[in-house]
Design an enzyme around this catalytic site. Sequence first.
Site, mmCIF file in Angstrom:
data_model
loop_
_atom_site.group_PDB
_atom_site.id
_atom_site.type_symbol
_atom_site.label_atom_id
_atom_site.label_comp_id
_atom_site.label_asym_id
_atom_site.label_seq_id
_atom_site.Cartn_x
_atom_site.Cartn_y
_atom_site.Cartn_z
ATOM 1 N N GLY A 119 0.915 -1.430 0.082
ATOM 2 C CA GLY A 119 0.083 0.293 0.070
ATOM 3 C C GLY A 119 1.166 1.111 -0.064
ATOM 4 O O GLY A 119 2.279 1.174 0.357
ATOM 5 N N HIS A 165 -20.478 -4.302 -34.028
ATOM 6 C CA HIS A 165 -20.173 -5.868 -34.262
ATOM 7 C C HIS A 165 -19.605 -5.608 -35.473
ATOM 8 O O HIS A 165 -19.104 -5.081 -35.861
ATOM 9 C CB HIS A 165 -21.694 -6.460 -34.628
ATOM 10 C CG HIS A 165 -21.503 -7.804 -35.099
ATOM 11 N ND1 HIS A 165 -20.913 -9.057 -33.749
ATOM 12 C CD2 HIS A 165 -21.087 -8.774 -35.765
ATOM 13 C CE1 HIS A 165 -20.461 -10.402 -34.794
ATOM 14 N NE2 HIS A 165 -20.913 -9.940 -35.836
HETATM 15 P P1 NAD Z 1 -3.650 -1.987 -2.350
HETATM 16 O O1 NAD Z 1 -3.819 -1.454 -1.125
HETATM 17 O O2 NAD Z 1 -3.652 -2.648 -4.112
HETATM 18 O O3 NAD Z 1 -2.293 -3.477 -2.363
HETATM 19 C C1 NAD Z 1 -1.869 -3.598 -0.787
HETATM 20 C C2 NAD Z 1 -2.334 -5.231 -0.250
HETATM 21 O O4 NAD Z 1 -0.703 -5.445 0.810
HETATM 22 C C3 NAD Z 1 -3.053 -5.769 0.090
HETATM 23 O O5 NAD Z 1 -3.938 -6.651 -0.414
HETATM 24 C C4 NAD Z 1 -3.283 -5.900 1.393
HETATM 25 O O6 NAD Z 1 -3.804 -6.937 2.420
HETATM 26 C C5 NAD Z 1 -1.883 -6.714 1.646
HETATM 27 N N1 NAD Z 1 -0.219 -6.453 3.185
HETATM 28 C C6 NAD Z 1 -0.814 -5.016 3.954
HETATM 29 N N2 NAD Z 1 -0.281 -5.218 4.789
HETATM 30 C C7 NAD Z 1 0.406 -6.611 4.880
HETATM 31 C C8 NAD Z 1 2.097 -7.417 5.186
HETATM 32 N N3 NAD Z 1 2.032 -7.023 6.050
HETATM 33 N N4 NAD Z 1 1.684 -8.584 4.685
HETATM 34 C C9 NAD Z 1 1.465 -9.576 2.718
HETATM 35 N N5 NAD Z 1 0.095 -8.892 2.515
HETATM 36 C C10 NAD Z 1 -0.126 -6.967 2.904
HETATM 37 O O7 NAD Z 1 -0.882 -1.487 -2.055
HETATM 38 P P2 NAD Z 1 -0.310 -1.176 -3.768
HETATM 39 O O8 NAD Z 1 -0.492 -2.341 -4.528
HETATM 40 O O9 NAD Z 1 1.122 -1.005 -3.339
HETATM 41 O O10 NAD Z 1 -1.360 -0.128 -4.407
HETATM 42 C C11 NAD Z 1 -0.680 1.024 -4.136
HETATM 43 C C12 NAD Z 1 -1.913 2.218 -4.338
HETATM 44 O O11 NAD Z 1 -1.758 2.305 -6.083
HETATM 45 C C13 NAD Z 1 -3.292 1.584 -4.567
HETATM 46 O O12 NAD Z 1 -3.958 2.577 -3.929
HETATM 47 C C14 NAD Z 1 -3.336 1.656 -5.760
HETATM 48 O O13 NAD Z 1 -5.044 2.344 -5.608
HETATM 49 C C15 NAD Z 1 -2.214 2.653 -6.983
HETATM 50 N N6 NAD Z 1 -2.359 1.312 -7.662
HETATM 51 C C16 NAD Z 1 -3.503 1.721 -8.577
HETATM 52 C C17 NAD Z 1 -2.944 1.313 -9.909
HETATM 53 C C18 NAD Z 1 -3.966 1.109 -11.186
HETATM 54 O O14 NAD Z 1 -5.162 2.398 -10.713
HETATM 55 N N7 NAD Z 1 -3.947 0.892 -12.059
HETATM 56 C C19 NAD Z 1 -1.568 0.031 -9.827
HETATM 57 C C20 NAD Z 1 -0.738 0.239 -9.048
HETATM 58 C C21 NAD Z 1 -0.450 1.127 -7.848
#
Ligand code: NAD
Length: 468
Positions: free
Chosen positions: A275, A447
Amino acid sequence: MSDSFDVVIIGGGPGGYNCAIRAGQLGLRVACIEMRGTLGGTCLNVGCIPSKALLHASELYEAANTEFAKLGIKTSGVEVDLPVMLAQKDDAVDGLTKGVEFLFKKNGVEYIKGKGRIASAGQVEVELAEGGSQTLSTKHIVIATGSEVTPLPGVEIDEKRVVSSTGALSLEKIPGKLVLIGAGVIGLELGSVWRRLGAEVTVVEYLDRILPGMDSELAKTAQRTLKKQGMEFKLGTKVTGIDSSDPDLLKVAIEPAAGGDAETIEADTVLVCIGRRPYTEGLGLENVGVQPDQRGVIANNHFQTSAENVWVVGDCTHGPMLAHKAEDEGVACAERIAGKAGHVNYGVIPGVVYTAPEIASVGLTEDELKESGRKYKKGKFPFQANSRARTNHTTDGFVKILADAETDEILGAHMIGANVGEMIAEVCIAMEFRAASEDLARTCHPHPTLTEAVRQAAMGVEGWTMQA
Ligand code: NAD
Ligand code: FAD
C-alpha cells in the site's frame, strides 16, 4: 517573476498539475511547486506510465512466444533486450513529463522547482532546487503532495534486492525468483511484468483473498487466471523478516497470518507492495493548524481543509489513490477557488488493474450490495460467448452489471477480460447519467466488438441475454 499569486499548488502530480492548468484556464494567477525535478508526480514518473510501458512490452513478448504460433505467425529468436525495454519506458516518461511543462506554459502556470512549505496562511516558502529560497504570497494554497510507499516494519528497502514499486520499474536484470509482499494492484501488475519476462513469482498476501475492496467474484476469477499463468499465491500469510546476509539469495521468513509453522522461501528480489500512505513531510501543516489523522490523511470538505483557503486534493486526502481521482479533484478544486461549482462524483470512479486479462470495476460491488441489504438484479456475460473475443483468442473473463431491483438504475459494473480497462468508461458515462441497465441493453453496439459483452450483460439484468 512575481511572488504574488491567487493560488499556489504544492505538488506537481495529477492532482496538482491538473489543478494548476484549470486554475490557469480560469484566469487565476497560479504557481505550482514541485521538488522532484520533473512534473507529473508519482503517476508519470514512477507509477501509472512506466508500469504500463513495461506491461505493454512484456505482454507483446509473451504473446510472441505463446500466442503468435496459434495465429499462423512463426517466430524465432525472440529475446528480451532489457536495457532497450527500460529505455523505451524512460522515453515515454520523459515525453509525458515535458508535455506537462508545455501545458503549464500554454496556460500561464508558473512552475517553481523546489520543496514547498506552508509558512503561514497565505505564505509558502520554497527551498529552491537551484539553491536559495523564495517566499510566495497567495490567496489560496492547494496541498497536492501525494503519497509514498508504506514501509513494512523490520524490512529494509534498498531498491536493489528488496525493492518498492520504484525499484521494480528499473531492475537491472530479470530476477530468477521474485517474491511479492501484497496481492494488491502493484503486486499483480509488476508481478505480471517480471513473470512474463521469465521470473518465478510468488505472492505473499496477509488476507485470504487478492485485490481487497474489489468485487470478490472478480478477484477469484483474477486469481485463478493469474495462477494459470504461473503466479503462485500464498494467501493468509505474513512475512516476518528477510535475511539478506547471503549476497546471492534472500531468505524470506513467512508464517500463516493466523499463527502456525514458519517457513522460508528464497528469492533474488523481493517487492514490498503493501500500500501507499499520504506524504506530507516538512509541509508546515502545523503553521495553519491542519492536523492529519493517524494514517496521515488530511480531511477535506469539498477540498477545503480545516484551515481557511487551504485546500487538499489527491492521494494525501481521502478516497482511492488513483490518478484520475486526483485529477478530478484538482479540476473541481480550481473551479471552487474560482467561485464555480466544482464537484466530484465519488460513486463513479473506475478502478482498473492492467494485468492480462485486465480487471475493471466501477460503482458498488456485489459484496457491498449484499451487505447493505439493498435489492439488486445481476446480469453476467462470459467473453467465451462474445464473437470478437473468440476471434481474438481472448475468451477469459466476463462482464457483470448490477442494477437496482426496483428502479433498474445501474449500481455497479465489474469486468475481467481483454481491454475491459477501456470498456468500463461506457458504464461510467451511463452511471453519470443515472442510466438504467435497460438503457445499455437497448443501445446499439458495434459488431463484432468486445463491448457487445457489456450490452449482453445488461440484457441479462432483465433476463433476456440473447447470445449465451
Ligand atoms: P494495495 O492497497 O492495492 O494492496 C496492498 C496489498 O497488500 C493488500 O492486498 C493488503 O491486504 C496487502 N498487505 C498489507 N499489509 C501486508 C503485509 N504485512 N503482508 C502481506 N500483505 C499485506 O496497495 P499497492 O498494490 O501497494 O498499491 C498502492 C496504491 O497504488 C493503491 O492504492 C492503488 O490504487 C495504486 N495503484 C493503482 C494502480 C492502478 O490503478 N492500475 C496500479 C498501481 C498502483
Ligand atoms: P503524486 O502523483 O504522488 O504527486 C505529488 C507530487 O508532489 C510528487 O511529485 C512529489 O514530489 C511532490 N511533492 C510532495 N511534497 C512536496 C513539497 N513539499 N514541495 C514540492 N513538491 C512536493 N493510478 C491510476 O489511476 N492508474 C494506474 O495505472 C496507476 N498505476 C500506478 C502504478 C504505481 C507503480 C504506483 C506507485 C501508483 C500508481 N497509480 C495509478 C497511483 C497514482 O500514481 C496516484 O494515485 C497519483 O499519482 C496521485 O496523484 P497526486 O497528484 O495526488 O500525487
